[in-house]
Design a protein around this motif. Sequence first.
Motif, PDB file in Angstrom:
ATOM      1  N   GLY A   1       0.662  -1.184  -0.030  1.00 33.94           N
ATOM      2  CA  GLY A   1      -0.069   0.006  -0.193  1.00 33.94           C
ATOM      3  C   GLY A   1       0.843   1.092   0.047  1.00 33.94           C
ATOM      4  O   GLY A   1       0.247   2.299   0.367  1.00 33.94           O
ATOM      5  N   GLN A   2       1.986   1.090  -0.482  1.00 36.45           N
ATOM      6  CA  GLN A   2       2.857   2.197  -0.630  1.00 36.45           C
ATOM      7  C   GLN A   2       3.252   2.553  -2.060  1.00 36.45           C
ATOM      8  O   GLN A   2       2.796   1.967  -2.849  1.00 36.45           O
ATOM      9  CB  GLN A   2       4.329   2.095   0.104  1.00 36.45           C
ATOM     10  CG  GLN A   2       4.281   1.218   1.464  1.00 36.45           C
ATOM     11  CD  GLN A   2       3.949   2.727   2.392  1.00 36.45           C
ATOM     12  OE1 GLN A   2       4.333   3.724   2.248  1.00 36.45           O
ATOM     13  NE2 GLN A   2       3.373   2.389   3.564  1.00 36.45           N
TER      14      GLN A   2
ATOM     15  N   PRO B   1      -3.639  -5.521  12.781  1.00 37.20           N
ATOM     16  CA  PRO B   1      -3.786  -4.263  12.225  1.00 37.20           C
ATOM     17  C   PRO B   1      -4.209  -3.202  13.063  1.00 37.20           C
ATOM     18  O   PRO B   1      -3.959  -2.006  13.026  1.00 37.20           O
ATOM     19  CB  PRO B   1      -4.636  -4.449  11.172  1.00 37.20           C
ATOM     20  CG  PRO B   1      -4.371  -5.943  10.788  1.00 37.20           C
ATOM     21  CD  PRO B   1      -4.199  -6.435  12.116  1.00 37.20           C
TER      22      PRO B   1
ATOM     23  N   HIS C   1      -1.519  -1.968  15.512  1.00 29.76           N
ATOM     24  CA  HIS C   1      -0.795  -1.324  14.581  1.00 29.76           C
ATOM     25  C   HIS C   1      -0.914   0.100  14.442  1.00 29.76           C
ATOM     26  O   HIS C   1       0.024   1.055  14.484  1.00 29.76           O
ATOM     27  CB  HIS C   1      -0.277  -1.944  13.245  1.00 29.76           C
ATOM     28  CG  HIS C   1       0.604  -1.321  12.405  1.00 29.76           C
ATOM     29  ND1 HIS C   1       2.161  -1.138  12.692  1.00 29.76           N
ATOM     30  CD2 HIS C   1       0.160  -0.477  11.319  1.00 29.76           C
ATOM     31  CE1 HIS C   1       2.288  -0.309  11.522  1.00 29.76           C
ATOM     32  NE2 HIS C   1       1.384   0.106  10.839  1.00 29.76           N
ATOM     33  N   LEU C   2      -2.126   0.186  14.013  1.00 33.28           N
ATOM     34  CA  LEU C   2      -2.669   1.424  13.609  1.00 33.28           C
ATOM     35  C   LEU C   2      -2.858   2.438  14.923  1.00 33.28           C
ATOM     36  O   LEU C   2      -2.577   3.791  14.852  1.00 33.28           O
ATOM     37  CB  LEU C   2      -3.907   1.395  12.802  1.00 33.28           C
ATOM     38  CG  LEU C   2      -4.381   2.727  12.144  1.00 33.28           C
ATOM     39  CD1 LEU C   2      -3.537   3.185  11.220  1.00 33.28           C
ATOM     40  CD2 LEU C   2      -5.753   2.167  11.137  1.00 33.28           C
TER      41      LEU C   2
ATOM     42  N   ASP D   1      -0.878   5.934  14.811  1.00 32.48           N
ATOM     43  CA  ASP D   1      -1.461   7.210  15.243  1.00 32.48           C
ATOM     44  C   ASP D   1      -0.978   7.886  16.427  1.00 32.48           C
ATOM     45  O   ASP D   1      -0.792   9.244  16.503  1.00 32.48           O
ATOM     46  CB  ASP D   1      -2.974   6.817  15.408  1.00 32.48           C
ATOM     47  CG  ASP D   1      -3.872   6.401  14.044  1.00 32.48           C
ATOM     48  OD1 ASP D   1      -3.426   6.773  12.919  1.00 32.48           O
ATOM     49  OD2 ASP D   1      -4.948   5.881  14.253  1.00 32.48           O
TER      50      ASP D   1
ATOM     51  N   ALA E   1      -0.724  -4.892   3.161  1.00 32.22           N
ATOM     52  CA  ALA E   1      -1.101  -3.658   3.406  1.00 32.22           C
ATOM     53  C   ALA E   1      -1.701  -2.991   4.476  1.00 32.22           C
ATOM     54  O   ALA E   1      -1.553  -2.049   5.014  1.00 32.22           O
ATOM     55  CB  ALA E   1      -1.781  -2.941   2.060  1.00 32.22           C
ATOM     56  N   ALA E   2      -2.599  -4.164   5.157  1.00 30.05           N
ATOM     57  CA  ALA E   2      -3.063  -3.856   6.056  1.00 30.05           C
ATOM     58  C   ALA E   2      -2.244  -3.740   7.602  1.00 30.05           C
ATOM     59  O   ALA E   2      -2.865  -2.868   8.597  1.00 30.05           O
ATOM     60  CB  ALA E   2      -4.145  -5.119   6.622  1.00 30.05           C
TER      61      ALA E   2
ATOM     62  N   GLU F   1      -0.470  -0.052   7.307  1.00 27.79           N
ATOM     63  CA  GLU F   1      -1.105   1.231   7.225  1.00 27.79           C
ATOM     64  C   GLU F   1      -0.604   2.046   8.369  1.00 27.79           C
ATOM     65  O   GLU F   1      -0.490   1.700   9.516  1.00 27.79           O
ATOM     66  CB  GLU F   1      -2.515   0.928   7.446  1.00 27.79           C
ATOM     67  CG  GLU F   1      -3.466   2.015   7.406  1.00 27.79           C
ATOM     68  CD  GLU F   1      -4.898   1.869   7.308  1.00 27.79           C
ATOM     69  OE1 GLU F   1      -5.770   2.751   7.186  1.00 27.79           O
ATOM     70  OE2 GLU F   1      -5.335   0.622   7.442  1.00 27.79           O
ATOM     71  N   GLY F   2      -0.377   3.517   7.894  1.00 26.78           N
ATOM     72  CA  GLY F   2       0.023   4.402   8.871  1.00 26.78           C
ATOM     73  C   GLY F   2       1.447   4.325   9.162  1.00 26.78           C
ATOM     74  O   GLY F   2       2.082   5.326   9.640  1.00 26.78           O
TER      75      GLY F   2
ATOM     76  N   ASP G   1       5.137   5.198   7.497  1.00 20.60           N
ATOM     77  CA  ASP G   1       5.612   6.123   6.581  1.00 20.60           C
ATOM     78  C   ASP G   1       6.661   5.372   5.555  1.00 20.60           C
ATOM     79  O   ASP G   1       6.885   5.743   4.518  1.00 20.60           O
ATOM     80  CB  ASP G   1       6.387   7.244   7.073  1.00 20.60           C
ATOM     81  CG  ASP G   1       5.585   8.310   8.040  1.00 20.60           C
ATOM     82  OD1 ASP G   1       4.825   9.035   7.413  1.00 20.60           O
ATOM     83  OD2 ASP G   1       5.530   8.224   9.221  1.00 20.60           O
TER      84      ASP G   1
END
Length: 342
Positions: free
Chosen positions: A56-57, A159, A162-163, A167, A195-196, A199-200, A202
Amino acid sequence: MTAPPAGPPIDLRSDTVTRPDARMRDAMAHAEVGDDVLDGDPTMRALEEQVAGLLGQTDALWVPSGSMGNLIALCAHLERGDRFLVPDRAHILDLEVGTAAWLAGGMPRTLPWSAAPGTPSPADIDRAVARGGPYFALRDRLLCLENTHSAAGGTVTDPAQHLLLADAAHAAGLLVHLDGARLWNAAVALDVPPAALAEGADTVQVCLSKGLGAPVGSVLAGSAAFVREARRLRKMLGGGVRQGGVLAAAGLVALERVDRLALDHDHARLLADGLVDRGWKVDPPQTNIVLVSADDPPDTAELLAERGVLTVPTETGVRLVTHRDVSRSDILRAVASFPRPS
């Protein structure tokens, strides 16, 4: 008396000991190549684009090793003297020969495993970040996460957790780098897309030679601007790869084999259950790493080597890692090679 080996040694030291099979070698031999430093290599570009999509990058860059990928991310994100937060016993901290400090100039602060083995909590991040203070105070710039967490025994961060961590880092003004050397294992164990789990983040580093069978290589992903800088940093570190498509071809074949990591996880559970039945204390594996407690880890590893099973001693026991080059029968023989604890 030491029982003699009943066959060739079973190498459970790491999932990096695998060798490319005939299909992978054939793909390498027939790869379309170009000078990646001057004009770009088509096979390398195909691999980078595929990994970027899976994570997802926006873009990605092949690097010779995960350690180099992590170092490039640190160099891009930190200025000298900046502090980065990292879970205790992370690979980037303990097993990359201090390059985070030596070359990236980063000052680490370790975070406890408050949420789960290998995983800090958002509150840990919030407490650790320095806010305000005089010009000579430490400046926090980056959170580094690891999924799976190797030293914790291949544990996964899901996920949602991790998010929450990403955050919390962003809310505190930090960037996030994910050392996903075994992110494929985490994705298979949780039955979610890679990708899950990114996410978040960089930037993300994933390995192709751990579990997937490629002989060498990792991929570092992030924004297009980050990858431009990462390519420059790779060159500074001596990482111009020229006709790298020969190696990238192995990576493309490796990506076809992500789903079979589930078999490695099954073998790890079979191994752990068998050792428990023989009286050993074993952490229940979440992926392909099995941690076995032992009073004298070096002697235990040496005894097992004499019996034809190669392991790595740790502070508290021995580590065994299942991979594509060990079969179910190898696992059963490995279990039988463990003496019953006295």
